[in-house]
Every structure is written in structure tokens, then in C-alpha cells.
Design an enzyme around this catalytic site. Structure first.
Site, PDB file in Angstrom:
ATOM      1  N   SER A 253       0.835  -1.204   0.000  1.00  0.00           N
ATOM      2  CA  SER A 253       0.000   0.000   0.000  1.00  0.00           C
ATOM      3  C   SER A 253       0.874   1.260   0.000  1.00  0.00           C
ATOM      4  O   SER A 253       1.676   1.450  -0.925  1.00  0.00           O
ATOM      5  CB  SER A 253      -0.940  -0.045   1.207  1.00  0.00           C
TER       6      SER A 253
ATOM      7  N   ASP B  10       4.472  24.343  -1.329  1.00  0.00           N
ATOM      8  CA  ASP B  10       5.888  24.210  -1.690  1.00  0.00           C
ATOM      9  C   ASP B  10       6.384  22.787  -1.429  1.00  0.00           C
ATOM     10  O   ASP B  10       7.407  22.571  -0.811  1.00  0.00           O
ATOM     11  CB  ASP B  10       6.745  25.218  -0.915  1.00  0.00           C
TER      12      ASP B  10
ATOM     13  N   HIS C 241      -7.230  -5.636  -0.863  1.00  0.00           N
ATOM     14  CA  HIS C 241      -6.047  -4.793  -0.697  1.00  0.00           C
ATOM     15  C   HIS C 241      -4.990  -5.425   0.204  1.00  0.00           C
ATOM     16  O   HIS C 241      -3.799  -5.155   0.043  1.00  0.00           O
ATOM     17  CB  HIS C 241      -6.487  -3.446  -0.118  1.00  0.00           C
TER      18      HIS C 241
END
Length: 433
Positions: free
Chosen positions: A149, A359, A412
Site C-alpha cells: 500500500s 511548496d 487490498h
């Protein structure tokens, strides 16, 4: 404080060695403040004196500590047949210097300072931590990595920043979009989550009126969980995160069947139900998951700006006030959770600052990935609720030599559920499959 020496002990057929090293908070200024990094090295008993290669396990998350080998799980049993496995507590988790409401309290009301601190807990810093640990354990000799994951996301960053540290990379359910914004991630995730809702309620049709009844009760009653905070409808909806893994896919059904009891003034929600909900929705054990869930996708000058919260408006089926059947959300984090979850309330200012940040450094080097020379194999779960299949396959095409195994046989958490997943990936890495 001096670095403690490694400690070795045995249990359950395993030989474990605990390592703790100091790493820079900001790798750009190695002479600056340091934090502790913990890793547990595990080898099968009887093989501790063999010259076995090391395999670094990168946990899912963000903000999840490495699993504890109380009893070797499916992937670990398979890995230990030929590797020494390094279970890394990623910075901020487990026995590494924690980042939570207590440790971050030293920033007081300076939310920007707290956010600046947390900005150092993404995949780029984790990779640089891993490189320092690798050199401490085995000098310049490279090792292999298994990323699950978010650990797979971090593996792609590893291949971008320090491919010389890797001999081979295995990825399971963890090929991220390399260039997409968080909005793209959540837009795809909401669609998949709706599909999972439909499958769930088709499997358990009796749960729809029950879920609707719980939501209606929460809407008209001040219901408190055992920890004291109110359980709201929108927080109840976040239980849909259980749909995405084999280990938890049925847990909502068994929780809902305990929901109501006959109280003095009519139906009430049971303590059993409320305790189970609290265990599932609280971020007390993983606050970094909430604080960094959107920043793990951030690159460049575009803010995430509470992406999941904004994109949700495009999917009116999740609006519990609209009169339709209740639909549960999935792996999304919302600003209101930093108001309702006591573990997150002190992090609200930092989370707001992170959501507004413009940023962010790049996490992936597209040119380096296109020229990749490290053998990489990846399991892509066809119906993965957490990682979009189309994003994953596009990323696979962007990494030179990356081989995929697309399967609908697992959810998953397939690598944890069945040792055959890692077995196949290892065989693919050797060119046997």
C-alpha cells in the site's frame, strides 16, 4: 543520548534483533535536530547464523508502525524462508520518535511550526531513513524491499531517490499515480467506494434498513462513545473503510447486528456497538494517517486544500441528509474529524497548514523511473478499494522493466491473507513466472 546497542531475543521460532539509530529530522540539514528510528530484524530460528539477504518491509499507511511478529503472518512466513526481514517503524510511528498530539504539544499554538515538522514525515524522508539504516546494518551492500500500500508508494520514491540501495523491489497494492493531484485520487476513490457499498448491501440486504436506522438515531440523539465524544452520522459513515480488506470486510455486518437494544425510553445503541465503532473510527493509534493522508500525494505548488472534503460534493450519494439510503465513505480524511476525534483535535491547526501548503518537493523522478534498472514486480488488485487500478497500471507503464500481476482473487491486504501472493512475486522477480 548514545545509540543503544542492538538487543536480540527469541520467541515463537523467530530470532529478533532490535535496532535503534538516530536520523536527521531534515535530511537536508544532517547537523540539525535528530529523531530516533527503530527497526526489528527477524530471522527464522536455526538460520540466524546464515548469510541471508535482507528484505525491508515498508508498511502501509501513512503513519502505521510495522507489524509485530507475535505470530508470523502469511507474507512474513514466506519471506523468512530466504530472507532476514527488517520491520521498520517508519518515522513518527511505533518505537521511532512518535509524532502525535502529546509530542506535538511542544509547538503550542504555532501551527505552522508543527506543520513544518510533519512535512518531514513523508516518503522521501522515510527512504533516506532506510538508506541510513541499510548502511548501518550492511554497509554499501543493497537490499530488497517489499512495499504494501503506502509502502509501495514509498518504494517508488526509493526507486527515484536511491535505486542503488535496492537489489529488487516487490510491491503489493501500492502503485500510486506519479503525477496526479489528490483530487484525482479521491475522485476515483469515491467511485470505487460506491461500488463497494452496492456489493456490501447486496450481500447483506438486511443491513441497509439497520444502517439507516442507526443514522436516524444518531441524527436525533446525543450518543456518546465510551471515550466521551459524540458519535455523529458523518463519523459513523467512515466505517466504510472496512470494506477494502479481507480481514475486515465483514466486520461492519457483525457490528451492525449488535446495534440496538431496548432502553427505558425506546431503542438505544448498545455499548458493544459503540465500543466497536470507537475502535474502528478513532485515530488515537495512528494520528499521522489522518494528518498526512492527503500530503502523501502532494507535489509542487498546488495545495491539497482538503481534497476529499471538496470532491465529496461531486458524489451526492454520500450526503446523509439527502434522504436516500445511507452510504459509507472509505479511505478519506475530513477537516471535521479534527474537531470530533480527541486524538486529532490538537492537530487541527497543523492539518490546516498542511492542507494549504504550496511548496511540496517532488516524490518521484520520472526520468529516473523511466530508466530504472532495478527488477520490480507488483501485484495489482483488480478491485482494490484503496488504490486505483488504472492509476496503478499507468504507473507500471512509466517504470522501466516493472512487471505486474493483475488479480481479482485478493483484496487490498492480499499479501497478509495468503503467502501465495509473495510466493508469486518472488517467482516473478526471478523470471520463473
Amino acid at each position: 543520548m548514545p545509540t543503544p546497542p542492538p538487543v536480540t531475543y527469541r520467541h515463537g521460532g523467530l530470532v529478533c534483533t532490535d535496532h535503534t539509530i538516530d536520523v536527521p529530522l531534515d535530511h537536508r540539514t544532517p547537523e540539525g535536530p535528530a529523531i530516533a528510528l527503530f527497526a526489528r530484524e527477524v530471522v527464522a530460528e536455526g538460520r540466524e547464523h546464515e548469510d541471508l539477504p535482507r528484505l525491508l518491509w515498508l508498511q502501509g499507511g501513512p503513519g502505521g508502525r510495522a507489524e509485530r511478529p507475535n505470530a508470523a503472518g502469511a507474507w512474513l512466513r514466506r519471506a523468512l524462508t530466504e530472507y532476514r526481514v527488517v520491520l521498520l517503524d517508519q518515522r513518527g510511528t511505533g518505537r521511532s520518535t512518535p509524532a502525535d498530539r502529546r509530542s506535538l504539544a511542544r509547538f503550542g499554538t504555532d501551527s505552522d511550526a508543527a506543520a513544518g515538522y510533519l512535512a518531514h514525515f513523508r516518503a522521501d524522508s522515510i527512504v533516506r531513513d532506510a538508506e541510513l539504516l541499510r548502511r548501518r546494518l550492511q554497509g554499501e551492500q543493497p537490499w530488497s524491499v517489499l512495499g504494501q500500500s503506502f509502502g509501495g508508494f514509498t518504494t517508488l520514491t526509493y526507486l527515484s531517490l536511491a535505486p542503488e540501495g535496492l537489489t529488487r523491489a516487490y510491491i503489493t497494492g501500492g502503485l500510486p499515480t506519479l503525477t496526479g493531484h489528490a483530487d484525482d485520487v479521491y475522485r476515483a476513490a469515491y467511485a470505487r467506494t460506491l461500488t463497494q457499498n452496492e456489493r456490501y448491501f447486496a450481500r447483506y440486504p438486511g443491513d441497509q434498513p439497520l444502517a439507516d436506522a442507526v443514522a436516524a438515531h444518531l441524527d436525533t440523539h446525543d450518543v456518546r462513545m465510551p471515550t466521551g465524544e459524540r458519535l455523529t452520522v458523518r463519523r459513523f459513515q467512515t466505517l466504510g473503510i472496512t470494506f477494502g480488506t479481507a480481514s475486515k470486510s465483514e466486520s461492519l455486518h457483525y457490528l451492525l447486528e449488535t446495534a440496538f437494544t431496548d432502553g427505558v425510553d425506546g431503542p438505544e445503541l448498545t455499548d458493544t456497538f459503540l465500543r466497536g465503532v470507537d475502535a474502528a473510527v478513532s485515530f488515537a493509534e495512528r494520528p499521522l494517517y489522518a494528518a498526512l493522508h492527503e500530503p502523501i500525494y502532494a507535489q509542487g505548488s498546488r495545495a491539497t486544500d482538503w481534497s476529499a472534503h471538496r470532491v465529496r460534493q461531486e458524489f451526492p450519494a454520500f450526503d446523509a441528509t439527502a434522504g436516500g439510503p445511507l452510504r459509507f465513505t472509505g479511505e478519506m480524511v475530513y477537516p471535521w474529524q479534527f474537531e470530533e476525534d480527541p486524538a486529532l483535535v490538537p492537530l487541527r491547526g497543523a492539518a490546516e497548514a498542511l492542507a494549504a501548503r504550496t511548496d511540496w518537493p517532488a516524490l518521484y523522478d520520472l526520468d529516473r523511473l523511466a530508466a530504472n534498472e532495478v527488477p520490480v514486480v507488483a501485484a495489482v488488485y483488480h478491485d482494490d478499494m484503496f488504490v486505483d487500478r488504472e492509476h496503478a497500471l499507468a504507473t507500471a507503464d512509466a517504470v522501466r522493466g516493472l512487471r505486474t500481476w493483475v488479480t481479482d482473487a485478493y483484496a487490498h491486504d492480499g499479501v497478509r491473507a495468503d503467502s501465495a501472493v509473495l510466493d508469486r512475486l518472488i517467482a516473478m522477480g526471478r523470471g520463473e513466472v
